[in-house]
Design an enzyme around this catalytic site. Structure first.
Site, PDB file in Angstrom:
ATOM      1  N   MET A 223       0.822  -1.206   0.000  1.00 48.44           N
ATOM      2  CA  MET A 223       0.000   0.000   0.000  1.00 48.44           C
ATOM      3  C   MET A 223       0.861   1.264   0.000  1.00 48.44           C
ATOM      4  O   MET A 223       0.506   2.269  -0.632  1.00 48.44           O
ATOM      5  CB  MET A 223      -0.926  -0.004   1.227  1.00 48.44           C
ATOM      6  CG  MET A 223      -1.896   1.173   1.276  1.00 48.44           C
ATOM      7  SD  MET A 223      -2.971   1.270  -0.185  1.00 48.44           S
ATOM      8  CE  MET A 223      -3.994  -0.150   0.095  1.00 48.44           C
ATOM      9  N   CYS A 224       2.008   1.215   0.672  1.00 48.45           N
ATOM     10  CA  CYS A 224       2.868   2.400   0.721  1.00 48.45           C
ATOM     11  C   CYS A 224       3.396   2.750  -0.678  1.00 48.45           C
ATOM     12  O   CYS A 224       3.535   3.924  -1.031  1.00 48.45           O
ATOM     13  CB  CYS A 224       4.034   2.184   1.690  1.00 48.45           C
ATOM     14  SG  CYS A 224       5.067   0.761   1.291  1.00 48.45           S
ATOM     15  N   THR A 225       3.672   1.707  -1.470  1.00 51.00           N
ATOM     16  CA  THR A 225       4.132   1.935  -2.838  1.00 51.00           C
ATOM     17  C   THR A 225       3.023   2.539  -3.690  1.00 51.00           C
ATOM     18  O   THR A 225       3.235   3.480  -4.455  1.00 51.00           O
ATOM     19  CB  THR A 225       4.620   0.619  -3.466  1.00 51.00           C
ATOM     20  OG1 THR A 225       5.688   0.092  -2.679  1.00 51.00           O
ATOM     21  CG2 THR A 225       5.092   0.835  -4.888  1.00 51.00           C
TER      22      THR A 225
END
EC number: 6.2.1.64
Length: 450
Positions: A223-225
Protein backbone atom coordinates in the site's frame (compact mmCIF):
# COMPACT_ATOMS: atom_id res chain seq x y z
CA UNK A 1 -6.32 -41.88 -48.31
CA UNK A 2 -9.14 -44.23 -47.45
CA UNK A 3 -9.59 -42.64 -44.04
CA UNK A 4 -10.04 -39.24 -45.67
CA UNK A 5 -13.10 -40.51 -47.50
CA UNK A 6 -14.92 -41.56 -44.31
CA UNK A 7 -17.93 -39.47 -43.22
CA UNK A 8 -17.08 -36.67 -40.81
CA UNK A 9 -18.89 -36.14 -37.51
CA UNK A 10 -20.37 -32.82 -38.54
CA UNK A 11 -23.89 -33.78 -39.56
CA UNK A 12 -25.43 -32.91 -36.21
CA UNK A 13 -28.30 -34.48 -34.36
CA UNK A 14 -28.47 -37.22 -31.73
CA UNK A 15 -28.29 -40.93 -32.38
CA UNK A 16 -27.54 -44.10 -30.49
CA UNK A 17 -24.61 -46.45 -31.03
CA UNK A 18 -26.31 -47.93 -34.11
CA UNK A 19 -25.61 -44.70 -36.02
CA UNK A 20 -21.86 -45.35 -36.08
CA UNK A 21 -20.61 -45.77 -39.63
CA UNK A 22 -17.94 -48.22 -40.69
CA UNK A 23 -14.52 -47.04 -39.70
CA UNK A 24 -15.73 -44.22 -37.43
CA UNK A 25 -13.71 -45.43 -34.45
CA UNK A 26 -10.74 -46.92 -36.32
CA UNK A 27 -8.39 -44.38 -34.73
CA UNK A 28 -9.44 -45.56 -31.26
CA UNK A 29 -9.49 -49.26 -32.14
CA UNK A 30 -5.81 -49.08 -33.06
CA UNK A 31 -5.04 -48.45 -29.40
CA UNK A 32 -7.56 -50.84 -27.87
CA UNK A 33 -7.66 -53.88 -30.11
CA UNK A 34 -3.99 -54.67 -30.65
CA UNK A 35 -0.88 -54.97 -28.44
CA UNK A 36 2.06 -52.59 -28.52
CA UNK A 37 5.40 -51.81 -26.86
CA UNK A 38 3.95 -49.10 -24.60
CA UNK A 39 0.78 -50.81 -23.37
CA UNK A 40 0.07 -51.46 -19.71
CA UNK A 41 1.47 -54.84 -18.51
CA UNK A 42 -2.03 -55.99 -17.56
CA UNK A 43 -3.68 -54.77 -20.76
CA UNK A 44 -5.43 -57.31 -22.97
CA UNK A 45 -6.57 -56.12 -26.42
CA UNK A 46 -10.33 -56.49 -26.89
CA UNK A 47 -13.40 -54.89 -28.42
CA UNK A 48 -15.00 -54.45 -25.00
CA UNK A 49 -12.92 -51.39 -24.06
CA UNK A 50 -14.39 -49.36 -26.90
CA UNK A 51 -17.90 -50.43 -25.97
CA UNK A 52 -17.20 -49.27 -22.40
CA UNK A 53 -16.22 -45.81 -23.68
CA UNK A 54 -19.22 -45.54 -25.99
CA UNK A 55 -21.93 -46.92 -23.75
CA UNK A 56 -20.92 -46.86 -20.08
CA UNK A 57 -18.09 -44.54 -19.04
CA UNK A 58 -19.34 -41.28 -17.50
CA UNK A 59 -17.02 -38.29 -17.44
CA UNK A 60 -17.49 -35.01 -15.57
CA UNK A 61 -15.79 -31.94 -17.02
CA UNK A 62 -15.58 -29.02 -14.61
CA UNK A 63 -15.20 -25.71 -16.40
CA UNK A 64 -16.31 -24.78 -19.92
CA UNK A 65 -13.78 -22.04 -20.61
CA UNK A 66 -10.54 -22.15 -22.55
CA UNK A 67 -9.52 -25.56 -21.23
CA UNK A 68 -13.07 -26.88 -20.93
CA UNK A 69 -13.97 -26.27 -24.59
CA UNK A 70 -10.87 -28.16 -25.72
CA UNK A 71 -11.53 -30.98 -23.25
CA UNK A 72 -15.12 -31.47 -24.39
CA UNK A 73 -14.06 -31.62 -28.03
CA UNK A 74 -11.18 -34.03 -27.36
CA UNK A 75 -13.20 -36.37 -25.16
CA UNK A 76 -16.16 -36.49 -27.53
CA UNK A 77 -13.93 -37.29 -30.52
CA UNK A 78 -12.12 -39.98 -28.48
CA UNK A 79 -15.30 -42.01 -27.99
CA UNK A 80 -16.63 -40.68 -24.67
CA UNK A 81 -20.34 -40.09 -25.13
CA UNK A 82 -21.72 -39.71 -21.61
CA UNK A 83 -20.28 -36.39 -20.48
CA UNK A 84 -21.53 -33.85 -17.96
CA UNK A 85 -20.12 -30.31 -17.81
CA UNK A 86 -20.40 -27.86 -14.90
CA UNK A 87 -19.73 -24.13 -15.23
CA UNK A 88 -21.19 -21.17 -13.36
CA UNK A 89 -20.14 -18.45 -15.85
CA UNK A 90 -21.79 -16.81 -18.82
CA UNK A 91 -20.08 -16.00 -22.12
CA UNK A 92 -18.33 -12.66 -22.47
CA UNK A 93 -17.17 -11.20 -25.78
CA UNK A 94 -13.55 -11.46 -24.55
CA UNK A 95 -13.93 -15.26 -24.43
CA UNK A 96 -14.43 -15.62 -28.16
CA UNK A 97 -10.77 -15.45 -29.19
CA UNK A 98 -9.93 -18.80 -27.55
CA UNK A 99 -13.11 -20.56 -26.37
CA UNK A 100 -13.96 -21.87 -29.80
CA UNK A 101 -17.34 -23.48 -29.05
CA UNK A 102 -18.87 -20.00 -28.65
CA UNK A 103 -20.01 -17.43 -31.21
CA UNK A 104 -20.95 -13.72 -30.94
CA UNK A 105 -24.64 -14.66 -30.79
CA UNK A 106 -23.91 -16.66 -27.61
CA UNK A 107 -22.65 -13.71 -25.54
CA UNK A 108 -24.57 -13.58 -22.27
CA UNK A 109 -25.63 -17.24 -22.33
CA UNK A 110 -24.33 -19.89 -19.88
CA UNK A 111 -21.07 -21.43 -21.05
CA UNK A 112 -22.05 -24.95 -20.02
CA UNK A 113 -25.30 -24.89 -22.01
CA UNK A 114 -23.78 -23.44 -25.18
CA UNK A 115 -20.81 -25.82 -25.08
CA UNK A 116 -23.10 -28.83 -24.60
CA UNK A 117 -25.39 -27.76 -27.45
CA UNK A 118 -22.42 -27.29 -29.77
CA UNK A 119 -20.86 -30.69 -29.05
CA UNK A 120 -24.20 -32.51 -29.16
CA UNK A 121 -25.04 -30.91 -32.49
CA UNK A 122 -21.64 -31.48 -34.04
CA UNK A 123 -20.75 -35.03 -32.92
CA UNK A 124 -23.45 -37.67 -33.55
CA UNK A 125 -24.22 -39.89 -30.59
CA UNK A 126 -22.58 -37.67 -27.98
CA UNK A 127 -24.75 -36.63 -25.05
CA UNK A 128 -23.26 -33.77 -23.08
CA UNK A 129 -25.39 -32.72 -20.10
CA UNK A 130 -24.85 -29.10 -19.00
CA UNK A 131 -25.09 -27.76 -15.44
CA UNK A 132 -25.17 -23.97 -15.07
CA UNK A 133 -24.25 -24.11 -11.37
CA UNK A 134 -21.42 -23.97 -8.88
CA UNK A 135 -19.65 -27.22 -8.02
CA UNK A 136 -20.66 -26.58 -4.41
CA UNK A 137 -24.34 -26.86 -5.40
CA UNK A 138 -24.05 -30.64 -5.85
CA UNK A 139 -23.97 -33.31 -3.14
CA UNK A 140 -21.99 -36.53 -2.86
CA UNK A 141 -24.52 -38.59 -4.81
CA UNK A 142 -23.97 -36.43 -7.89
CA UNK A 143 -20.20 -36.92 -7.91
CA UNK A 144 -20.37 -40.65 -7.14
CA UNK A 145 -21.93 -41.41 -10.53
CA UNK A 146 -18.81 -40.53 -12.52
CA UNK A 147 -15.91 -42.80 -13.42
CA UNK A 148 -13.43 -39.94 -13.93
CA UNK A 149 -13.50 -36.19 -13.22
CA UNK A 150 -11.40 -33.76 -15.24
CA UNK A 151 -10.93 -30.12 -14.23
CA UNK A 152 -10.26 -27.12 -16.46
CA UNK A 153 -10.53 -24.48 -13.75
CA UNK A 154 -8.94 -21.06 -13.19
CA UNK A 155 -9.55 -21.09 -9.43
CA UNK A 156 -7.35 -22.69 -6.79
CA UNK A 157 -10.25 -22.54 -4.31
CA UNK A 158 -12.50 -24.53 -6.66
CA UNK A 159 -9.71 -27.06 -7.27
CA UNK A 160 -9.23 -27.56 -3.54
CA UNK A 161 -12.97 -27.92 -2.96
CA UNK A 162 -13.23 -30.58 -5.68
CA UNK A 163 -10.18 -32.33 -4.28
CA UNK A 164 -11.78 -32.35 -0.83
CA UNK A 165 -15.06 -33.71 -2.18
CA UNK A 166 -13.39 -36.71 -3.84
CA UNK A 167 -11.41 -37.41 -0.68
CA UNK A 168 -14.65 -37.34 1.33
CA UNK A 169 -16.06 -40.06 -0.98
CA UNK A 170 -13.30 -42.52 -0.04
CA UNK A 171 -14.27 -45.45 2.14
CA UNK A 172 -12.00 -47.45 4.42
CA UNK A 173 -12.41 -50.90 5.97
CA UNK A 174 -10.15 -51.56 8.98
CA UNK A 175 -7.95 -48.73 7.79
CA UNK A 176 -7.59 -50.16 4.29
CA UNK A 177 -8.71 -47.99 1.39
CA UNK A 178 -11.47 -49.48 -0.75
CA UNK A 179 -10.22 -49.06 -4.38
CA UNK A 180 -13.78 -48.99 -5.72
CA UNK A 181 -14.40 -45.71 -3.88
CA UNK A 182 -11.61 -43.91 -5.77
CA UNK A 183 -12.66 -41.48 -8.51
CA UNK A 184 -9.56 -40.32 -10.44
CA UNK A 185 -9.13 -36.57 -10.82
CA UNK A 186 -7.33 -35.16 -13.86
CA UNK A 187 -6.43 -31.51 -13.32
CA UNK A 188 -5.18 -29.05 -15.90
CA UNK A 189 -4.11 -25.46 -15.51
CA UNK A 190 -2.69 -22.75 -17.75
CA UNK A 191 -1.16 -19.33 -17.19
CA UNK A 192 -0.11 -17.55 -20.35
CA UNK A 193 2.52 -19.68 -22.10
CA UNK A 194 2.86 -22.04 -19.14
CA UNK A 195 0.69 -24.96 -18.13
CA UNK A 196 0.49 -28.18 -16.17
CA UNK A 197 -1.47 -31.41 -16.12
CA UNK A 198 -1.65 -33.89 -13.28
CA UNK A 199 -3.23 -37.20 -12.36
CA UNK A 200 -4.60 -37.57 -8.83
CA UNK A 201 -5.81 -40.85 -7.37
CA UNK A 202 -7.44 -39.67 -4.11
CA UNK A 203 -6.10 -41.52 -1.09
CA UNK A 204 -3.21 -42.99 -3.08
CA UNK A 205 -1.22 -40.20 -4.73
CA UNK A 206 -0.46 -36.58 -3.88
CA UNK A 207 -3.63 -34.49 -3.81
CA UNK A 208 -4.06 -30.79 -4.59
CA UNK A 209 -3.42 -29.77 -0.98
CA UNK A 210 -0.28 -31.94 -0.76
CA UNK A 211 1.36 -29.60 -3.28
CA UNK A 212 -0.35 -26.35 -2.37
CA UNK A 213 3.01 -24.59 -2.25
CA UNK A 214 3.18 -24.95 -6.04
CA UNK A 215 0.35 -22.44 -6.39
CA UNK A 216 1.83 -18.96 -5.89
CA UNK A 217 -0.19 -16.55 -3.74
CA UNK A 218 -1.99 -13.74 -5.52
CA UNK A 219 0.26 -10.74 -6.20
CA UNK A 220 -0.60 -7.73 -4.07
CA UNK A 221 1.31 -4.47 -4.19
CA UNK A 222 2.39 -2.79 -0.92
CA UNK A 223 0.00 0.00 0.00
CA UNK A 224 2.87 2.40 0.72
CA UNK A 225 4.13 1.93 -2.84
CA UNK A 226 0.68 2.47 -4.33
CA UNK A 227 0.05 5.60 -2.27
CA UNK A 228 3.46 7.27 -2.26
CA UNK A 229 5.98 5.81 -4.71
CA UNK A 230 4.30 4.30 -7.77
CA UNK A 231 6.74 2.87 -10.32
CA UNK A 232 4.58 0.66 -12.51
CA UNK A 233 1.35 1.24 -14.46
CA UNK A 234 -0.24 -1.41 -12.23
CA UNK A 235 0.49 0.79 -9.19
CA UNK A 236 -1.50 3.63 -10.77
CA UNK A 237 -4.45 1.38 -11.55
CA UNK A 238 -4.47 -0.02 -8.03
CA UNK A 239 -4.35 3.54 -6.65
CA UNK A 240 -7.53 4.39 -8.55
CA UNK A 241 -9.18 1.11 -7.59
CA UNK A 242 -8.29 0.92 -3.92
CA UNK A 243 -8.02 4.56 -2.83
CA UNK A 244 -9.88 6.82 -5.25
CA UNK A 245 -12.97 4.71 -5.92
CA UNK A 246 -14.16 4.47 -2.27
CA UNK A 247 -13.21 8.10 -1.65
CA UNK A 248 -14.88 9.71 -4.69
CA UNK A 249 -17.78 7.22 -5.08
CA UNK A 250 -18.12 8.14 -8.78
CA UNK A 251 -21.41 6.32 -9.31
CA UNK A 252 -22.89 7.24 -5.96
CA UNK A 253 -23.68 5.50 -2.69
CA UNK A 254 -22.29 2.09 -1.85
CA UNK A 255 -21.86 0.86 -5.44
CA UNK A 256 -18.94 -1.56 -5.62
CA UNK A 257 -16.48 -1.52 -8.48
CA UNK A 258 -17.67 -4.01 -11.12
CA UNK A 259 -14.92 -5.33 -13.39
CA UNK A 260 -17.51 -6.31 -16.00
CA UNK A 261 -19.00 -2.81 -16.19
CA UNK A 262 -17.33 -0.81 -19.02
CA UNK A 263 -18.21 2.51 -17.36
CA UNK A 264 -16.50 1.47 -14.14
CA UNK A 265 -13.40 0.29 -15.99
CA UNK A 266 -13.29 3.50 -18.02
CA UNK A 267 -13.42 5.60 -14.84
CA UNK A 268 -10.54 3.64 -13.28
CA UNK A 269 -8.61 3.88 -16.56
CA UNK A 270 -8.99 7.67 -16.70
CA UNK A 271 -7.93 8.13 -13.08
CA UNK A 272 -4.99 5.77 -13.52
CA UNK A 273 -3.82 7.77 -16.55
CA UNK A 274 -3.94 10.96 -14.50
CA UNK A 275 -1.90 9.30 -11.75
CA UNK A 276 0.59 7.93 -14.29
CA UNK A 277 1.07 11.34 -15.91
CA UNK A 278 1.80 12.85 -12.50
CA UNK A 279 4.69 10.43 -11.97
CA UNK A 280 5.81 10.14 -15.62
CA UNK A 281 4.79 6.48 -15.82
CA UNK A 282 3.86 4.99 -19.19
CA UNK A 283 1.97 1.83 -20.11
CA UNK A 284 -1.50 2.39 -18.61
CA UNK A 285 -3.96 0.96 -21.14
CA UNK A 286 -7.64 0.09 -21.00
CA UNK A 287 -6.80 -3.60 -21.46
CA UNK A 288 -4.25 -3.55 -18.64
CA UNK A 289 -6.74 -1.71 -16.41
CA UNK A 290 -9.34 -4.39 -17.01
CA UNK A 291 -6.78 -7.11 -16.35
CA UNK A 292 -5.65 -5.61 -13.05
CA UNK A 293 -9.19 -4.92 -11.80
CA UNK A 294 -10.42 -8.42 -12.71
CA UNK A 295 -7.13 -10.15 -11.81
CA UNK A 296 -6.95 -11.49 -15.37
CA UNK A 297 -3.96 -13.55 -16.48
CA UNK A 298 -3.65 -13.41 -20.29
CA UNK A 299 -4.74 -16.70 -21.85
CA UNK A 300 -3.07 -18.32 -24.85
CA UNK A 301 -5.15 -20.64 -27.02
CA UNK A 302 -2.25 -22.90 -27.99
CA UNK A 303 -1.35 -23.51 -24.33
CA UNK A 304 -4.96 -24.46 -23.58
CA UNK A 305 -4.92 -26.88 -26.52
CA UNK A 306 -1.72 -28.62 -25.37
CA UNK A 307 -2.81 -29.01 -21.74
CA UNK A 308 -6.32 -30.13 -22.68
CA UNK A 309 -4.82 -32.73 -25.01
CA UNK A 310 -2.59 -34.00 -22.20
CA UNK A 311 -5.57 -34.22 -19.81
CA UNK A 312 -7.80 -35.96 -22.36
CA UNK A 313 -5.02 -38.46 -23.04
CA UNK A 314 -4.82 -39.29 -19.34
CA UNK A 315 -8.59 -39.74 -19.16
CA UNK A 316 -8.38 -42.18 -22.09
CA UNK A 317 -5.49 -44.10 -20.49
CA UNK A 318 -7.26 -44.47 -17.15
CA UNK A 319 -10.65 -45.35 -18.67
CA UNK A 320 -9.21 -48.07 -20.92
CA UNK A 321 -6.17 -49.27 -18.91
CA UNK A 322 -4.41 -49.36 -22.26
CA UNK A 323 -1.39 -47.36 -21.13
CA UNK A 324 0.29 -46.47 -17.86
CA UNK A 325 -1.03 -43.09 -16.59
CA UNK A 326 1.15 -40.08 -15.99
CA UNK A 327 3.04 -40.33 -12.71
CA UNK A 328 1.90 -37.79 -11.88
CA UNK A 329 2.70 -34.14 -12.75
CA UNK A 330 3.46 -32.65 -16.19
CA UNK A 331 4.91 -29.15 -16.62
CA UNK A 332 4.67 -27.39 -19.99
CA UNK A 333 6.36 -24.14 -21.04
CA UNK A 334 6.58 -22.57 -24.49
CA UNK A 335 7.88 -19.11 -23.61
CA UNK A 336 11.25 -19.80 -25.27
CA UNK A 337 10.83 -22.87 -27.48
CA UNK A 338 9.04 -25.96 -26.16
CA UNK A 339 9.82 -27.51 -22.81
CA UNK A 340 8.09 -30.31 -20.91
CA UNK A 341 9.04 -32.07 -17.73
CA UNK A 342 7.34 -34.73 -15.61
CA UNK A 343 7.90 -35.59 -11.98
CA UNK A 344 6.17 -37.49 -9.20
CA UNK A 345 4.62 -35.19 -6.62
CA UNK A 346 4.74 -36.99 -3.28
CA UNK A 347 2.01 -37.23 -0.67
CA UNK A 348 2.46 -35.23 2.51
CA UNK A 349 2.09 -37.30 5.65
CA UNK A 350 0.39 -34.41 7.40
CA UNK A 351 -1.68 -33.09 4.48
CA UNK A 352 -4.72 -31.26 5.83
CA UNK A 353 -6.92 -32.79 3.12
CA UNK A 354 -5.91 -36.42 2.65
CA UNK A 355 -3.80 -37.54 5.63
CA UNK A 356 -6.84 -38.54 7.77
CA UNK A 357 -5.11 -37.23 10.91
CA UNK A 358 -5.61 -33.97 12.84
CA UNK A 359 -3.10 -31.26 12.00
CA UNK A 360 -0.82 -29.86 14.68
CA UNK A 361 -1.19 -26.23 15.72
CA UNK A 362 1.69 -25.09 17.91
CA UNK A 363 1.11 -21.90 19.85
CA UNK A 364 1.86 -20.70 23.37
CA UNK A 365 -1.16 -20.29 25.70
CA UNK A 366 -0.56 -16.53 25.53
CA UNK A 367 -1.10 -16.43 21.75
CA UNK A 368 -4.24 -14.65 20.62
CA UNK A 369 -6.90 -16.21 18.43
CA UNK A 370 -6.04 -13.56 15.80
CA UNK A 371 -2.60 -15.17 15.45
CA UNK A 372 -4.17 -18.57 14.82
CA UNK A 373 -6.44 -17.04 12.19
CA UNK A 374 -3.47 -15.41 10.44
CA UNK A 375 -1.58 -18.70 10.48
CA UNK A 376 -4.48 -20.52 8.81
CA UNK A 377 -4.70 -17.94 6.03
CA UNK A 378 -1.00 -17.19 5.48
CA UNK A 379 0.63 -20.61 5.87
CA UNK A 380 1.71 -21.86 2.42
CA UNK A 381 0.43 -25.37 3.14
CA UNK A 382 -3.04 -24.20 4.20
CA UNK A 383 -3.88 -20.92 2.41
CA UNK A 384 -7.40 -20.73 3.82
CA UNK A 385 -9.62 -17.81 2.82
CA UNK A 386 -12.17 -17.22 5.59
CA UNK A 387 -11.74 -19.94 8.21
CA UNK A 388 -14.49 -20.54 10.77
CA UNK A 389 -13.10 -21.95 14.03
CA UNK A 390 -15.16 -24.04 16.43
CA UNK A 391 -14.33 -26.35 19.33
CA UNK A 392 -15.94 -28.39 22.10
CA UNK A 393 -15.80 -26.96 25.62
CA UNK A 394 -17.43 -28.73 28.56
CA UNK A 395 -19.31 -30.99 26.19
CA UNK A 396 -20.80 -28.14 24.15
CA UNK A 397 -19.90 -26.82 20.70
CA UNK A 398 -18.55 -23.30 20.82
CA UNK A 399 -17.92 -21.03 17.84
CA UNK A 400 -14.68 -19.14 18.43
CA UNK A 401 -14.85 -17.11 15.23
CA UNK A 402 -17.01 -17.14 12.09
CA UNK A 403 -16.54 -14.53 9.39
CA UNK A 404 -19.14 -15.39 6.75
CA UNK A 405 -22.28 -14.54 8.78
CA UNK A 406 -22.32 -10.88 9.78
CA UNK A 407 -24.25 -11.27 13.05
CA UNK A 408 -22.04 -14.15 14.23
CA UNK A 409 -18.90 -12.33 13.11
CA UNK A 410 -19.84 -9.31 15.24
CA UNK A 411 -20.57 -11.53 18.22
CA UNK A 412 -17.33 -13.54 17.95
CA UNK A 413 -15.01 -10.71 16.91
CA UNK A 414 -13.96 -9.93 20.52
CA UNK A 415 -12.51 -13.47 20.73
CA UNK A 416 -9.78 -12.49 18.27
CA UNK A 417 -8.17 -10.29 20.92
CA UNK A 418 -8.33 -12.98 23.61
CA UNK A 419 -5.54 -15.43 24.35
CA UNK A 420 -6.06 -19.14 23.85
CA UNK A 421 -5.95 -19.58 27.61
CA UNK A 422 -8.58 -16.89 28.15
CA UNK A 423 -10.83 -18.71 25.68
CA UNK A 424 -10.63 -21.81 27.87
CA UNK A 425 -8.57 -23.85 25.42
CA UNK A 426 -6.12 -26.44 26.73
CA UNK A 427 -3.16 -28.44 25.46
CA UNK A 428 -4.37 -31.17 23.10
CA UNK A 429 -7.65 -29.38 22.38
CA UNK A 430 -9.17 -30.14 18.98
CA UNK A 431 -10.24 -27.24 16.78
CA UNK A 432 -12.59 -27.79 13.86
CA UNK A 433 -12.02 -25.36 10.98
CA UNK A 434 -14.42 -24.91 8.07
CA UNK A 435 -13.42 -22.97 4.95
CA UNK A 436 -14.55 -22.35 1.38
CA UNK A 437 -11.51 -24.26 0.10
CA UNK A 438 -12.88 -27.63 1.24
CA UNK A 439 -16.28 -29.31 1.71
CA UNK A 440 -14.90 -31.07 4.77
CA UNK A 441 -14.17 -29.72 8.22
CA UNK A 442 -10.43 -29.82 8.91
CA UNK A 443 -9.41 -30.96 12.39
CA UNK A 444 -6.45 -29.37 14.18
CA UNK A 445 -4.86 -30.43 17.46
CA UNK A 446 -3.65 -27.58 19.62
CA UNK A 447 -0.19 -28.14 21.09
CA UNK A 448 0.88 -25.55 23.65
CA UNK A 449 4.50 -24.46 23.48
CA UNK A 450 6.46 -22.80 26.25
Amino acid sequence: MADAEEPMAVDGGHCDISCDWDGRWNHVRKFLERPGPFTHPDFEPSTESLQFLLETCKILVIGAGGLGCELLKNLALSGFRLIHVVDMDTIDVSNLNRQFLFRPKDVGRPKAEVAADFINGRIPGCKVVPHFKKIQDFDESFYRQFHIIVCGLDSVIARRWMNGMLISLLSYEDGILDPSSIIPLIDGGTEGFKGNARVILPGMTACIDCTLELYPPQINFPMCTIASMPRLPEHCIEYARILQWPKEKPFGGEINLDGDNPEHIQWVFDKAQERAAEFNITGVTYRLTQGVVKRIIPAVASTNAVIAAACATEVFKIATSAYIPLNNYLVFNDVDGLYTYTFEAERKENCSACSQVPQDLQFPPSAKLQEVLEYLTENASLQMKSPAITTTLEGKNKTLYLQSVKSIEERTRPNLCKTLKELGLSDGQELAVADVTTPQTVLFKLNFTT
